[in-house]
Design an enzyme around this catalytic site. Structure first.
Site, short mmCIF file in Angstrom:
data_model
loop_
_atom_site.label_atom_id
_atom_site.label_comp_id
_atom_site.label_asym_id
_atom_site.label_seq_id
_atom_site.Cartn_x
_atom_site.Cartn_y
_atom_site.Cartn_z
N GLY A 29 -6.38 105.20 6.01
CA GLY A 29 -5.56 106.37 5.68
C GLY A 29 -4.56 106.09 4.56
N ASN A 30 -4.09 107.13 3.95
CA ASN A 30 -3.04 106.99 2.94
C ASN A 30 -2.29 108.31 2.76
OD1 ASN A 30 -5.32 108.03 1.14
ND2 ASN A 30 -5.93 105.89 1.46
N SER A 77 -5.70 102.20 -2.51
CA SER A 77 -6.95 102.14 -3.30
C SER A 77 -7.48 103.54 -3.59
CB SER A 77 -8.00 101.34 -2.52
OG SER A 77 -8.23 101.95 -1.26
N GLU A 78 -6.94 104.55 -2.89
CA GLU A 78 -7.42 105.94 -3.06
C GLU A 78 -6.45 106.76 -3.91
OE1 GLU A 78 -10.25 106.67 -2.31
OE2 GLU A 78 -10.86 106.08 -0.30
#
Ligand code: 13P
Length: 268
Positions: A29-30, A77-78
């Site tokens: 998640g982010n 990373s997203e």
């Protein structure tokens, strides 16, 4: 107006909520928040979002490049996926990505959330399409998500998870909760023999309520030209609309494309 430090604390709090509610496992998640057109806060990559403190939170520019990060922390990373949402949706101030069990199961099964089963889901979300699979961290996910951004405030990510965005961090988190609740209810109703759908007339009345309340964000009630013309829309297209129910010649599609082009020319 909250200070940057307070916003970092809010991101940690939302991180705890998505972790404690089982919407993410491990380091998944982010979360990000827009401070202004050139500054964004985001969660770091590779840490559990349930155990963050404000020092974990990174600051990036509109290209996702680091402006400030404490030693040992790098942006999610997203981040490209988050930045695409901000670029194409100037009304969005926060983005939440998670892997909630039911919503992600639908994303894995390739089933968009398009069945009108309860008033709150119809009003808050309309329906939730699935953005085609992309490799995490590449431009593939932003490209896949882009197609849906002018019509929805939440999308499922094929074989991956869910993405929700709104005008505030709390609202973006609530969108994610609503997506998961809708998916769970739909799944369980299917287990009980199949949901009984709201009728087209009942859906239209809920759409009218949403319009009357002047609710913010994108929603088929406001945007789906097919729905406006009384033609099949998300809630009656058999679940296969995948965002295509908008009809390529529709006025709203043209407006959405122009908006995108203008934003691109402005370098936003
Ligand atoms: P990050 O820790 O890099 O944000 O990635 C987590 C994730 O869920 C990727 O889909």
């Amino acid at each position: 107006m909250a200070t940057e430090y307070e916003i970092k604390k809010q991101i940690c709090e939302i991180g705890k909520r998505i972790y404690n509610r089982g919407m993410v496992a491990s380091n998944d998640g982010n979360i990000s928040v827009k401070l202004n057109d050139n500054e964004f806060l985001c969660t770091p990559t590779g840490v559990s979002k349930g155990f963050m403190t404000p020092e974990y939170i990174c600051k990036v520019d509109a290209q996702g490049k680091v402006i400030q990060a404490y030693d040992g922390f790098k942006p999610s990373s997203e981040i490209k996926m988050h930045m695409r949402v901000y670029k194409e949706r100037p009304d969005v101030n926060a983005v939440v990505h998670a892997h909630p069990v039911y919503a992600t199961s639908f994303a894995i099964a390739g089933i968009p959330l398009t069945e009108p089963i309860m008033p709150e889901a119809v009003i808050a979300l309309g329906c939730v399409p699935i953005a085609e699979y992309g490799t995490p961290s590449t431009e593939e996910i932003p490209d896949a998500v882009s197609k849906y951004l002018q019509y929805f405030d939440a999308v499922l990510l094929e074989n991956h998870g869910a993405l929700a965005f709104s005008d505030s961090l709390l609202n973006a988190y609530h969108k994610m909760e609503s997506v998961e609740f809708y998916a769970q209810l739909l799944y369980q109703a299917k287990m009980l023999g199949g949901p009984k759908h709201l009728s087209e007339a009942q859906v239209q009345r809920l759409y009218e309520i949403r319009r009357a309340f002047g609710m913010k964000g994108k929603h088929p009630a406001d945007l789906c030209p097919n729905n406006k013309q009384g033609k099949p829309s998300c809630h009656s297209c058999g679940g296969n609309c995948s965002g295509n129910c908008h009809g390529s010649s529709a006025e709203e599609d043209i407006i959405a494309q122009i908006t995108k082009n203008v934003l691109a020319q402005l370098g936003k």
